[in-house]
Design a protein around this motif. Structure first.
Motif, short mmCIF file in Angstrom:
data_model
loop_
_atom_site.label_atom_id
_atom_site.label_comp_id
_atom_site.label_asym_id
_atom_site.label_seq_id
_atom_site.Cartn_x
_atom_site.Cartn_y
_atom_site.Cartn_z
N UNK A 1 0.83 -1.21 0.00
CA UNK A 1 0.00 0.00 0.00
C UNK A 1 0.87 1.26 0.00
N UNK A 2 1.92 1.24 0.80
CA UNK A 2 2.81 2.41 0.89
C UNK A 2 3.38 2.78 -0.48
N UNK A 3 3.77 1.75 -1.25
CA UNK A 3 4.37 1.99 -2.56
C UNK A 3 3.39 1.84 -3.71
N UNK A 4 2.11 1.75 -3.40
CA UNK A 4 1.05 1.69 -4.41
C UNK A 4 1.29 0.59 -5.45
N UNK A 5 1.60 -0.60 -4.96
CA UNK A 5 1.86 -1.73 -5.85
C UNK A 5 0.54 -2.22 -6.42
N UNK A 6 0.43 -2.16 -7.75
CA UNK A 6 -0.75 -2.65 -8.44
C UNK A 6 -0.38 -3.72 -9.46
N UNK A 7 0.91 -3.81 -9.77
CA UNK A 7 1.42 -4.81 -10.70
C UNK A 7 2.85 -5.13 -10.28
N UNK A 8 3.31 -6.29 -10.70
CA UNK A 8 4.67 -6.69 -10.36
C UNK A 8 5.41 -7.10 -11.62
N UNK A 9 6.71 -6.97 -11.67
CA UNK A 9 7.54 -6.41 -10.61
C UNK A 9 7.42 -4.90 -10.56
N UNK A 10 7.53 -4.35 -9.37
CA UNK A 10 7.59 -2.91 -9.17
C UNK A 10 8.92 -2.62 -8.50
N UNK A 11 9.65 -1.69 -9.05
CA UNK A 11 10.95 -1.32 -8.53
C UNK A 11 10.88 0.10 -7.99
N UNK A 12 11.37 0.29 -6.78
CA UNK A 12 11.43 1.61 -6.16
C UNK A 12 12.89 1.85 -5.78
N UNK A 13 13.42 2.98 -6.22
CA UNK A 13 14.83 3.30 -5.96
C UNK A 13 14.89 4.57 -5.12
N UNK A 14 15.41 4.43 -3.91
CA UNK A 14 15.61 5.57 -3.00
C UNK A 14 14.32 6.37 -2.77
N UNK A 15 13.19 5.75 -2.85
CA UNK A 15 11.89 6.42 -2.68
C UNK A 15 11.73 7.61 -3.63
N UNK A 16 12.51 7.66 -4.70
CA UNK A 16 12.47 8.78 -5.64
C UNK A 16 12.06 8.36 -7.04
N UNK A 17 12.52 7.22 -7.47
CA UNK A 17 12.24 6.73 -8.82
C UNK A 17 11.55 5.39 -8.68
N UNK A 18 10.48 5.19 -9.43
CA UNK A 18 9.82 3.89 -9.41
C UNK A 18 9.27 3.57 -10.78
N UNK A 19 9.20 2.27 -11.06
CA UNK A 19 8.64 1.81 -12.32
C UNK A 19 8.10 0.40 -12.15
N UNK A 20 7.19 0.05 -13.02
CA UNK A 20 6.57 -1.27 -12.98
C UNK A 20 6.96 -2.02 -14.24
N UNK A 21 7.24 -3.29 -14.07
CA UNK A 21 7.57 -4.14 -15.20
C UNK A 21 9.07 -4.36 -15.31
N UNK A 22 9.42 -5.33 -16.11
CA UNK A 22 10.83 -5.64 -16.35
C UNK A 22 11.35 -4.72 -17.45
N UNK A 23 12.45 -4.06 -17.16
CA UNK A 23 13.06 -3.16 -18.15
C UNK A 23 14.31 -3.80 -18.72
N UNK A 24 14.63 -3.47 -19.97
CA UNK A 24 15.93 -3.91 -20.50
C UNK A 24 17.05 -3.30 -19.66
N UNK A 25 18.18 -3.98 -19.59
CA UNK A 25 19.28 -3.55 -18.73
C UNK A 25 19.69 -2.09 -18.95
#
Length: 63
Positions: free
Chosen positions: A27-51
């Motif tokens: 709930x804190x990070x508003x996860x609605x889909x996985x994978x969800x990545x949160x970096x330093x509470x500043x940048x976040x994205x959902x899904x697998x990204x290319x390297x």
């Protein structure tokens, strides 16, 4: 990818949580889909990204 970075650099940590078991964090990070990545509470994205794109997001979180 996050875990690989954490293994190679002592200044990086990576955690994986099961959203259904840690509802408060989901709930804190508003996860609605996985994978969800949160970096330093500043940048976040959902899904697998290319390297290269993943690394862009990591660098964005630094600045």
């Amino acid at each position: 990818m996050a875990h690989q970075l954490a293994i190679e650099n002592v200044h990086i940590t990576a955690d994986v949580i099961e959203a259904s078991e840690f509802i408060d964090l989901a709930q804190r990070y508003h996860v609605q889909a996985v994978p969800k990545t949160v970096i330093n509470d500043r940048v976040e994205f959902t899904g697998a990204l290319p390297e290269p794109r993943f690394m862009q997001e990591v660098l964005k979180a630094q600045s």
